[in-house]
Design an enzyme around this catalytic site. Structure first.
Site, short mmCIF file in Angstrom:
data_model
loop_
_atom_site.label_atom_id
_atom_site.label_comp_id
_atom_site.label_asym_id
_atom_site.label_seq_id
_atom_site.Cartn_x
_atom_site.Cartn_y
_atom_site.Cartn_z
N THR A 140 0.83 -1.21 0.00
CA THR A 140 0.00 0.00 0.00
C THR A 140 0.85 1.25 0.00
O THR A 140 0.46 2.28 -0.55
CB THR A 140 -0.92 0.01 1.24
OG1 THR A 140 -1.75 -1.13 1.15
CG2 THR A 140 -1.79 1.24 1.30
N TYR B 173 -7.43 0.85 -3.80
CA TYR B 173 -6.22 1.24 -4.53
C TYR B 173 -5.60 0.00 -5.14
O TYR B 173 -5.96 -1.12 -4.80
CB TYR B 173 -5.21 1.88 -3.56
CG TYR B 173 -4.79 0.90 -2.51
CD1 TYR B 173 -5.58 0.71 -1.39
CD2 TYR B 173 -3.66 0.11 -2.68
CE1 TYR B 173 -5.25 -0.24 -0.44
CE2 TYR B 173 -3.32 -0.83 -1.73
CZ TYR B 173 -4.13 -1.00 -0.62
OH TYR B 173 -3.81 -1.95 0.30
N THR C 216 1.60 -4.52 4.21
CA THR C 216 1.46 -4.84 5.64
C THR C 216 0.94 -6.25 5.88
O THR C 216 1.15 -6.79 6.97
CB THR C 216 0.52 -3.83 6.32
OG1 THR C 216 -0.75 -3.88 5.67
CG2 THR C 216 1.09 -2.43 6.27
N ASP C 217 0.26 -6.84 4.90
CA ASP C 217 -0.43 -8.12 5.15
C ASP C 217 0.52 -9.22 5.64
O ASP C 217 0.18 -10.00 6.53
CB ASP C 217 -1.14 -8.61 3.88
CG ASP C 217 -2.34 -7.75 3.53
OD1 ASP C 217 -2.69 -6.85 4.31
OD2 ASP C 217 -2.95 -7.98 2.46
N LYS D 281 0.67 -8.08 12.81
CA LYS D 281 -0.38 -7.16 12.37
C LYS D 281 -1.60 -7.41 13.26
O LYS D 281 -2.06 -8.54 13.39
CB LYS D 281 -0.71 -7.40 10.89
CG LYS D 281 -1.61 -6.31 10.32
CD LYS D 281 -1.77 -6.41 8.81
CE LYS D 281 -2.61 -5.23 8.32
NZ LYS D 281 -2.85 -5.27 6.87
N GLU E 209 0.19 -28.96 28.77
CA GLU E 209 -1.08 -29.69 28.69
C GLU E 209 -0.98 -30.87 27.71
O GLU E 209 -1.70 -31.86 27.84
CB GLU E 209 -2.17 -28.71 28.24
CG GLU E 209 -3.54 -29.06 28.76
CD GLU E 209 -4.57 -27.98 28.42
OE1 GLU E 209 -4.19 -26.81 28.29
OE2 GLU E 209 -5.74 -28.33 28.26
N1 ASP Z 1 -2.70 -5.73 0.82
C1 ASP Z 1 -1.71 -4.74 1.10
C2 ASP Z 1 -0.35 -5.40 1.17
O1 ASP Z 1 -0.07 -6.11 2.09
C3 ASP Z 1 -2.04 -4.05 2.39
C4 ASP Z 1 -1.03 -3.04 2.85
O2 ASP Z 1 0.07 -2.88 2.37
O3 ASP Z 1 -1.38 -2.34 3.82
O4 ASP Z 1 0.43 -5.20 0.28
#
Ligand code: ASP
Length: 350
Positions: free
Chosen positions: A34, A47, A113-114, A187, A307
């Site tokens: 992103t 996007y 971020t994923d 995340k 456990e």
């Molecule tokens: N789907 C995107 C990615 O991981 C989300 C992001 O970057 O926030 O590239």
């Protein structure tokens, strides 16, 4: 840009900073996400990830010239949902080259971020030195959105990579002014800008007003590992099985049939599983598949011989690694050994 049109003081400061040999050199490796995403309107969150080249991302933060001499390289242009082991290997190779040739004083990786937490942990285990800091960053909003978070995250990440205090800490990540340890970051939010946390430990530092401050050192992050990818051609295959109330065991039999090298259980609670799963795990272990007990719970750890009787079952406890991080450690571990006790030792060390 025509320098003639710039005010004189700005021209002088730009020229001085560009030529200042005392500024730390930071290389940005762009992978997409992103932070490099472009949308159709400033009020829409939708996007296409990975569209904007790394040079343009650097161009968006001109003030960085006062702090570092920055250059960029494009490694890939993917949303991180499409991150692959092949891109990890390419990144690892380039980072180790930069470290060996001392081309830079710090490295920043722009990344979606994923799956950023997976790349961070993979590199934390494979990069050969942390004397040249490696810092991942990204953004939750595309560059075209109102209040895009990418430029600030990138600016702060460059400061972290350029700061000598960041050496000897393993791979780091910068998000929303928090410096997170690459081993522990996860995340924790699907859409908000403060999307990352380290639930068991907290951030190791902060960036504010262009100042980098550390509070904690993670003793599990900057260790010499035996995982040297220059000697690995194919990565062992490790898959994840998610458990829940009354979950069936046939998915484990499916993976046994596929002859995978390892399985990670996203177990319930302290890496627990129902009776049917336990029987299937016995079949997997008997077939030579290494099985790690992790958990679907985002905080805490999976305790060895608690456990579940790991010795009797032949399983490995993941300690505090979530399933996706446990998969990476088991994959890399299997490049070195098939010995269950040795693999367990890796999980209690790294
Ligand atoms: N789907 C995107 C990615 O991981 C989300 C992001 O970057 O926030 O590239």
């Amino acid at each position: 840009m025509r320098y003639r049109t710039l005010p004189l003081f700005l021209l002088i400061s730009l020229t001085l900073s560009a030529q200042n040999p005392n500024l730390p050199r930071v290389i940005i490796l762009g992978t997409g996400g992103t932070i490099a995403g472009s949308g159709t309107s400033s009020s829409r969150a939708g996007y296409t990830a990975g569209k904007i080249p790394v040079e343009d991302l650097i161009g968006g933060i001109p003030a960085i010239k006062e702090y570092a001499s920055v250059s960029g390289e494009q490694i890939s242009s993917v949303g991180s949902q499409d991150m692959t082991i092949a891109i990890w290997q390419k990144l690892d190779k380039r980072i180790n080259e930069i470290i060996a040739s001392k081309e830079a004083d710090g490295i920043v990786i722009t990344h979606g971020t994923d799956t950023q937490e997976e790349t961070a942990f993979f590199l934390n285990l494979t990069v050969r030195s942390s004397e040249i800091p490696v810092v991942l960053t990204g953004s939750m909003r595309p560059a075209t959105a109102i209040s895009a978070d990418g430029p600030k995250n990138l600016f702060d990440a460059i400061l972290v990579a350029a700061d000598p205090k960041s050496r000897g800490r393993g791979v780091l990540a910068l998000f929303d002014e928090n410096i997170l340890d690459g081993r522990d970051m996860i995340k924790v939010n699907t859409t908000k800008v403060g999307a990352f946390a380290a639930l068991n430990t907290g951030p190791v530092g902060q960036v504010y007003d262009a100042k980098v401050v550390y509070y904690l050192h993670n003793d599990r992050s900057d260790l010499r590992t035996p995982f040297d990818l220059s000697k690995v051609t194919t990565m062992p295959r490790v898959e994840i099985v998610y458990l829940y109330a009354d979950s069936p065991a046939d998915v484990i039999d499916f993976w046994i049939g596929k002859k995978v090298d390892g399985l990670v259980l996203a177990g319930v609670g302290n890496g627990n599983m129902n009776a049917a799963t336990m029987e299937a795990v016995k079949r997997a272990v008997a077939a030579g598949i290494k099985v790690v007990r992790s958990t679907r719970i985002p905080a805490g750890r999976v305790v060895l011989e608690d456990e579940v009787d790991d010795k009797a079952l032949g399983t490995i406890a993941s300690d505090d690694h979530n399933p996706q991080k446990a998969r990476i450690l088991l994959m890399l571990g299997l490049t070195q050994t098939k010995d269950t006790a040795k693999l367990q030792e890796y999980f209690l060390t790294y």
